[in-house]
Each structure stands twice: as C-alpha cells, then as structure tokens.
Scaffold this motif. Structure first.
Motif, mmCIF file in Angstrom:
data_model
loop_
_atom_site.group_PDB
_atom_site.id
_atom_site.type_symbol
_atom_site.label_atom_id
_atom_site.label_comp_id
_atom_site.label_asym_id
_atom_site.label_seq_id
_atom_site.Cartn_x
_atom_site.Cartn_y
_atom_site.Cartn_z
ATOM 1 N N GLU A 1 0.867 -1.185 0.000
ATOM 2 C CA GLU A 1 0.000 0.000 0.000
ATOM 3 C C GLU A 1 0.901 1.232 0.000
ATOM 4 O O GLU A 1 1.788 1.361 0.832
ATOM 5 C CB GLU A 1 -0.906 -0.029 1.242
ATOM 6 C CG GLU A 1 -1.565 1.276 1.618
ATOM 7 C CD GLU A 1 -2.493 1.817 0.542
ATOM 8 O OE1 GLU A 1 -3.398 1.074 0.118
ATOM 9 O OE2 GLU A 1 -2.281 2.981 0.128
ATOM 10 N N ASP A 2 0.636 2.167 -0.950
ATOM 11 C CA ASP A 2 1.552 3.303 -1.088
ATOM 12 C C ASP A 2 1.258 4.452 -0.121
ATOM 13 O O ASP A 2 2.123 5.289 0.104
ATOM 14 C CB ASP A 2 1.573 3.822 -2.536
ATOM 15 C CG ASP A 2 0.247 4.390 -2.967
ATOM 16 O OD1 ASP A 2 -0.783 3.984 -2.398
ATOM 17 O OD2 ASP A 2 0.232 5.227 -3.887
ATOM 18 N N TYR A 3 0.053 4.528 0.420
ATOM 19 C CA TYR A 3 -0.263 5.645 1.317
ATOM 20 C C TYR A 3 0.227 5.282 2.721
ATOM 21 O O TYR A 3 -0.321 4.397 3.389
ATOM 22 C CB TYR A 3 -1.770 5.897 1.302
ATOM 23 C CG TYR A 3 -2.179 7.109 2.108
ATOM 24 C CD1 TYR A 3 -1.521 8.326 1.976
ATOM 25 C CD2 TYR A 3 -3.237 7.038 3.000
ATOM 26 C CE1 TYR A 3 -1.892 9.430 2.708
ATOM 27 C CE2 TYR A 3 -3.634 8.142 3.736
ATOM 28 C CZ TYR A 3 -2.948 9.341 3.588
ATOM 29 O OH TYR A 3 -3.317 10.433 4.310
ATOM 30 N N LEU B 1 0.106 2.030 -7.527
ATOM 31 C CA LEU B 1 1.357 1.954 -6.766
ATOM 32 C C LEU B 1 2.500 2.578 -7.540
ATOM 33 O O LEU B 1 2.519 2.515 -8.773
ATOM 34 C CB LEU B 1 1.698 0.487 -6.502
ATOM 35 C CG LEU B 1 0.780 -0.275 -5.549
ATOM 36 C CD1 LEU B 1 1.040 -1.760 -5.683
ATOM 37 C CD2 LEU B 1 1.013 0.163 -4.112
ATOM 38 N N PRO B 2 3.455 3.153 -6.853
ATOM 39 C CA PRO B 2 4.650 3.614 -7.558
ATOM 40 C C PRO B 2 5.499 2.407 -7.947
ATOM 41 O O PRO B 2 5.458 1.381 -7.274
ATOM 42 C CB PRO B 2 5.365 4.479 -6.514
ATOM 43 C CG PRO B 2 4.891 3.975 -5.207
ATOM 44 C CD PRO B 2 3.503 3.440 -5.421
ATOM 45 N N THR C 1 -8.380 7.316 -0.405
ATOM 46 C CA THR C 1 -7.184 6.753 0.208
ATOM 47 C C THR C 1 -6.874 7.407 1.557
ATOM 48 O O THR C 1 -6.728 6.693 2.556
ATOM 49 C CB THR C 1 -6.006 6.828 -0.780
ATOM 50 O OG1 THR C 1 -6.389 6.115 -1.946
ATOM 51 C CG2 THR C 1 -4.753 6.231 -0.206
ATOM 52 N N SER D 1 6.161 8.355 -11.870
ATOM 53 C CA SER D 1 6.273 7.187 -11.001
ATOM 54 C C SER D 1 7.140 7.480 -9.776
ATOM 55 O O SER D 1 6.922 6.933 -8.701
ATOM 56 C CB SER D 1 6.826 5.996 -11.773
ATOM 57 O OG SER D 1 8.063 6.346 -12.323
ATOM 58 N N ARG E 1 4.954 8.723 -6.874
ATOM 59 C CA ARG E 1 3.808 7.964 -6.410
ATOM 60 C C ARG E 1 3.904 7.610 -4.932
ATOM 61 O O ARG E 1 2.913 7.299 -4.296
ATOM 62 C CB ARG E 1 3.621 6.684 -7.249
ATOM 63 C CG ARG E 1 3.409 6.963 -8.706
ATOM 64 C CD ARG E 1 2.261 7.948 -8.918
ATOM 65 N NE ARG E 1 1.028 7.360 -8.485
ATOM 66 C CZ ARG E 1 0.178 6.750 -9.292
ATOM 67 N NH1 ARG E 1 0.416 6.685 -10.566
ATOM 68 N NH2 ARG E 1 -0.930 6.214 -8.826
ATOM 69 N N THR F 1 1.848 9.681 -2.112
ATOM 70 C CA THR F 1 0.396 9.645 -2.040
ATOM 71 C C THR F 1 -0.077 10.330 -0.764
ATOM 72 O O THR F 1 0.442 10.070 0.315
ATOM 73 C CB THR F 1 -0.093 8.180 -2.060
ATOM 74 O OG1 THR F 1 0.315 7.616 -3.293
ATOM 75 C CG2 THR F 1 -1.602 8.109 -1.939
#
Lengths: 228, 485
Positions: free
Chosen positions: A7-9, A54-55, B275, B437, B440, B443
C-alpha cells in the motif's frame, strides 16, 4: 499467519500493519510496487493485501506476474477504484477478493480470515481438536466452553497448528507465520511460545493435544490420529 | 415546435400558390386586354363603315339610318349604340338609350379614334369608340320635300358645309364581362385544383424525402448516454446528409472524450479522497481496538491530523480547479512589478527551501512590469515554486530568470535541478492527477493538481506556459506573458 501488505499511502499502510500485528499476524509492508513483487515472490505469505495504484509497478501488474509464475498466494485487492470494470479486471486477473476504500478494519480482518481458511481448505471458522475449539473468526480458543487467555502471538501459533491439525508443522513454518521479514529471532523463541501454549492448554483441560516431534516440529491433534 | 416537413410543405404550397396567383392574374389581364383590343378594332372598323352613312348634301347633313342599321343592330340584340354629333356638341342622331342623357364632350384629332370605358347612367358600363370625320359631299340634287318625308333619313340643317362630325359607337360591356367572369371562375377552379393536387404531391414527396432524415434521427436517438462509442455509418446515408453525419460523429468524438475525461477526473478525485479517508478510518479503528497508553493516543491523533490536513489540501485544490474550470475567475488587470511578485511567491516556500538547503538564483530585467491580475498571477508563481522546491534534490538549485524576448513579451523561466522525469513524461505534467512514477510514494502529499491549477490560471490570464525537462538535468517551466498593448 503471515501477510504481505502493499500500500503506497504511508498512514494507511502503517495503521493496517499495526492493526494486523495486534491481531496476531506477521506483516511485511511496503509502499513500492516493485519491492512488493519481490516480497511476494521470495516470501511465503498466507495473504497478500494489494493496492492497485502503486509507484514502481501497478497492483494489477504485480497480480498478473504472480499468477504467471504460478504463485497461488491468496490476494485481497484493497483499492479506491470502485467501478465494476475495475473489480472484474482484478478478479479476472486472479485476485481472491476485492475491498473498496475506505473500509471497516474489522471487515478487512474478516476477509483476511476467510482467505486464510480458504488456503487451508476450511469452510467453517470453528476447528475442533478433542475438547479444544479454535474459533478463527473470534480468534479464541475454548476448552469445554471455557475461553483460554492467550496472547495474540500464542493464538497465532495455535491457529497455524489448528489449520494443519494432525500434521507436523516445522518450527520454521511457525516462525515464518508469526514474524515479519525483518524480525530478528532468538533461536528458541518458538519453543518458549509452544511451552507456554502447551501449559495453558493442559491447565485448561486440553489433554496433551500439542506435542513435539523431535527433529520435525510440532503437531496438534488427538494422540491416536497424530503419529506419522 | 416547428417541423421541417410542415415548414417545407407550407413554404412550397405558399410559393406555388403565389406563382399560380401571379400567373393567373397575368393571364386574366392579358386575355382581358386582348379581348378589349379586338373589341376596339371591331368597333373602330364598324364606326368607319358607319361614317359612310353620313353625307353632306346641299340641304344639310344627311344620316342614312337604314344603312346604319344594317351595320348596327341597335338596342337589346347587339347591345351596340350610336351617337352622331356635330363638333360643337349638337346632337344629330343618338340611339334611344341615350335619351335625356348628356354624353361627355370629346375633342380628338381627325382620322384618329379614341377608345374608352364609359359608365352611362341607365345604360351601364359601355366600351366606346369615338371618331371624327368630315362627311363625304354628295352634290346630287334631290327633292327636299321627299327627303324630309323619308323616315330613314335624318337631315341636319344647322351645320355648315365642311364641318367635322363626331361619331361615337358604344358596345355594352355585359358580354365581355360575362365572358371574363366565366374565365375568372375557370381560372380559380383550375388554380385551386392545381394547388390541391400540388399540395398532395408535395406532401407525399416531402414525406418520402424526409424519410432518410427520420431514419438518421432514429439512429441518433438510439445512441445511449452510456455508450457514446457508437458512431453513425456514412455508407447508407444520402449524399446531402453525409456532412451532418460527419459533424455528428466529430461531435460524438468530442463528447465521448469530454465524458471520458470527466469520468476519469471524478474517478481520480474519488481515489485521491478515498485513500486518505481509508487511512484516517483505519488509524482510528486500530487505535480504538484496545486500551492504549496516552502517548499512543496522542500519536494516533497527530497522525490523524496530518491526514485531515492532506484531505483539506486536496479538497482545496479540487475546489480551485472546479472554480477555474467553471470560469468563475474574472481577472482584473493592473500594472505589477514582476520582481516583487516573484519574491513574494518565493518567500512562501522558505521553510522547504531552508530544510532542503536549496540554492536560489534570481536574474531580473530592470523594472520588469506587466499588466495582469496580480493575485492570480502570484498563485501561478506559488504553485510553480512549490513544485520546483518539492522536486529539487537536497542541496540542489532553483533558477528564476526574467527577460524580455525579441517579440517584446516578458518571459519568466523557473528551473530546478534534479529532474526526475523525461522530456516525454513532461508532456503529462499538466494532466490532472498525473504524477510521475517517482512521485507515487508521495500519495496523500502530492495529488498531481498543482501544475494543472497553475496552467488553468495561466490560461485565464492569457499567459502561455511551456515545459522542458531532461532526466537528471533541469526541469523548467517558462511563463510567457501576454503581449502588452
């Protein structure tokens, strides 16, 4: 049980990691797609919780790569994308479940438990070993209706053994199931946990259902069923 | 609601009716004139013949009624009447119908004839021909008494030898009018019949002609709101309708693109909102799942506050973008000093500049100014500086250069070192919610709205904005100010 969380956050990742750990899961977490794929292909996870945006590498690409490598790990997609086409795309690529953000943490836990049961081919959340009842839904262990007071890690070990009732479970398997990737382990920590668990079971009335198979590992089951 | 078929039908029928009316009128008038001309010629011939019945004798003017009556059947039968007068108005002979009536006097040159309509009381509408002539002289001696006794002769003794005589020959208009009346009725009947048949034919033709339009309308109607990918086929469409079909297909292209962008924006906005919401919810739920120490709660609340601020920033950006896109901003131009505005905007980033130890280089043209909405322009600068400061590497540099180009337009170039996007990727930096990218993992911190907002404001101000980027090199945004009048 071991979970990979991609999870990117960061705040969400950290809170989920904390919550899952507090519920007895070993959690490896990353916010980068490529790193997530590396974890998934090199580690043994019961469930992968996967974000889509996702990055590095997109979540659907990770899923596609895993399935192309015949990796059958259970994948729960957790994303803000809520359209039917997104859900269909995710499930068609081989995801086992799909949860849209924002969600209740309890629902996430329930879905993770369901995926774990599915992995061990158990449809009922209740596992019985003699007089001992392991409720994977309530995450409790009861003997003759009386609930044992277990720590989350003790319960996690109990669940790992219960899901493989009658089979020998190696120390390494238990270790992988309850510790994160980065955890440093002392050599006899599993033995200590097993000892404490056995004591609580026997004190509660569970007659020697948790035994040691020297050189192999541990087995949960009634005596007449468990010897190899 | 006006209908194409109805309009075409009404216009065609009205136009055709008007043409028929004009043609009918011309025909009616032509026939009338032709008949009147023929009547005039006939009357003139007859009048000249009648003039031979009047002779100048030694005893006066003699009118031979017998001869006259051979030519003109007076009264009811022929509806022709005669009046013979001296030039001074003295009546020599008149048909009985004129008894007691004073005919209007005439004066026309000899040998010519005058034709006119006259309405005579008691006789009605008459066509008359009037000629003047000098009667033939007959020198033969005749017995005056026997002549006087002849009822077929009228003798006028009052005149002088050589006097001119006026002969008027009248023909009643009733025959002509009856004919013209019948002719008019025939014309009307023919015209109305023609209009009736024409209307029916036109209706059928227009109905059939409109069929392809109806079919096209049905196909357009069949395009559903949720399936704008459908395009109209040109193959089975009339040649005249092909431009409409093409325009419609182009319109559908634009509409589909617009809807798609809108859906994508909504979806992206929802994603960006969900999110941090998920993070907030999960953080609070996990914190409440068991009893914790005060420090842990404090830490949770601090984390939650960070997420709320991130949400607040996102909502603020979305509202700014929505306000700009709905055209609610109306710039007010005034003269601003570019250097002042640039420095003010730069100072809003000073914390980040200090934290990252960024070196800044400014290059100004002396006294550069512009006529522009200063507040909105400062917002553009702030967005661009925030972007530059965020992406420049620690210890990197930001360069701001203001100069006037050959075309007289002021240019402001903002460049930062450590670009992490290629020239190709740079084309996307103004796409809403686009993040390279490399960004990212930000976020919740960066939403990909800063540069789109900057460009939108710049567009509102008439400022052109250009991007250049070289991976690992410089990322530069150039603002080209509008030409000053």
């Amino acid at each position: 049980m071991k979970i990979l969380l991609i999870e990117d956050y960061k705040p969400l990742r950290e809170s989920l990691q904390q919550g899952l750990r507090e519920n007895g899961y070993a959690v490896d977490a990353t916010g980068d797609g490529e790193e997530g794929l590396w974890y998934a292909t090199t580690g043994a996870y019961d469930v992968v919780i996967l974000d889509l945006r996702l990055p590095g590498l997109d979540g659907l690409q990770i899923l596609k790569t895993l399935r192309a490598q015949k990796n059958r790990v259970h994948v729960l997609i957790v994303t803000a994308r809520d359209s039917v086409s997104d859900r269909v795309a995710g499930l068609d690529l081989g995801a086992d479940d799909y949860l849209v953000k924002p969600f209740e943490f309890s629902e996430l836990l329930a879905r993770v438990r369901a995926l774990v049961r599915r992995k061990y081919d158990r449809k009922e959340p209740l596992i019985r070993v003699g007089d001992v009842e392991i409720d994977t839904s309530a995450r409790t262990v009861r003997i003759s209706g009386k609930t044992l007071d277990l720590t989350s890690r003790e319960y996690a070990i109990m669940e790992i053994l219960a899901l493989k009732t009658g089979s020998v479970v190696s120390r390494e398997t238990i270790q992988e199931g309850i510790y994160d990737f980065a955890a440093e382990l002392s050599s006899n920590v599993i033995d200590v946990y097993i000892g404490r668990l056995r004591k609580k079971l026997e004190t509660g009335g569970g007659n020697k259902i948790l035994r040691t198979k020297r050189g192999f590992g541990y087995v949960l089951g009634e005596e007449d069923r468990c010897d190899p | 609601m006006r209908s194409l078929k109805g309009t075409l039908y009404r216009r065609a029928v009205t136009g055709t009716s008007a043409i028929l009316l004009v043609a009918g009128t011309i025909l009616y008038v032509s026939v009338d004139r032709q008949l009147v001309r023929q009547m005039d010629e006939s009357l003139a011939d007859k009048a000249r013949t009648l003039s031979l019945s009047i002779e100048e004798k030694h005893y006066g003017l003699e009118v031979d009624l017998e001869e006259m009556r051979e030519e003109v059947m007076e009264e009811a039968e022929s509806e022709e009447y005669i009046s013979v007068e001296a030039l001074d108005g003295r009546i020599i002979y008149q048909s009985g119908i004129f008894e007691g009536i004073s005919l209007p006097g005439v004066s026309i040159p000899q040998e010519e004839s005058l034709h006119e309509w006259q309405i005579i009381k008691g006789a009605g509408r008459l066509r008359s021909v009037i000629i003047t002539f000098r009667p033939a002289v007959d020198d033969e001696e005749e017995d005056l008494e026997s002549v006087a006794m002849d009822p077929g002769l009228i003798i006028d003794h009052a005149g002088e030898p050589g006097d001119l005589v006026v002969l008027r020959l009248f023909k009643h208009a009733s025959q002509h009018e009856s004919f013209m009346h019948v002719f008019l009725l025939m014309l009307l009947a023919t015209g109305l019949g023609s209009i009736g048949i024409l209307s029916l034919t036109l209706w059928m033709t227009i109905k059939r002609g409109a069929q392809p339009i109806n079919e096209l309308a049905s196909r357009i109607e069949a395009i559903r709101d949720d399936d704008l990918a459908v395009r109209l086929n040109e193959v089975d469409v009339l040649k005249e309708l092909i431009p409409i079909v093409r325009k419609l297909n182009l319109f559908l292209d634009r509409l589909e693109g617009s809807f798609s962008r809108e859906r994508s924006f909504t979806s992206d906005a929802a994603h960006e909102l969900r999110t941090p919401l998920a993070g907030l919810k999960s953080t609070i739920e996990v914190a409440l799942a068991r009893n914790r120490e005060d420090d842990e709660y404090r830490e949770t609340l601090a984390g939650a506050l960070v997420m709320v601020k991130q949400l607040e920033n996102l909502v603020k950006s979305l509202l700014t973008l929505a306000r700009l896109e709905s055209g609610q901003e109306s710039p007010k131009g005034s003269t601003i000093m570019l250097e002042d505005r640039i420095m003010d905007a730069w100072m809003t980033c000073r914390e980040a500049v200090e934290a990252k130890q960024i070196r800044a280089f400014f290059e100004f043209s002396n006294g550069s100014s512009a006529v522009i909405d200063g507040d909105l322009f400062t917002q553009v600068l702030e967005e661009l500086f925030r972007n530059a400061v965020y992406y420049v590497e620690n210890g990197g540099s930001v360069r701001i250069k203001v100069h006037q180009d050959d075309d007289g337009r002021m240019r402001i170039k903002i460049g930062n070192t450590g670009s992490r996007i290629s020239a190709e990727e740079a084309g996307h930096v103004f796409d809403r919610f686009w993040r390279g990218s490399h960004a990212r993992d930000d976020t919740g911190v960066r939403f990909g709205l800063g540069l789109p907002i900057a460009r939108k404001i710049a567009e509102t101000l008439g400022v052109d904005i250009k991007i250049e980027s070289e991976m690992g090199g410089e990322f530069a945004v150039t603002l080209i100010m509008p030409a000053q009048a």
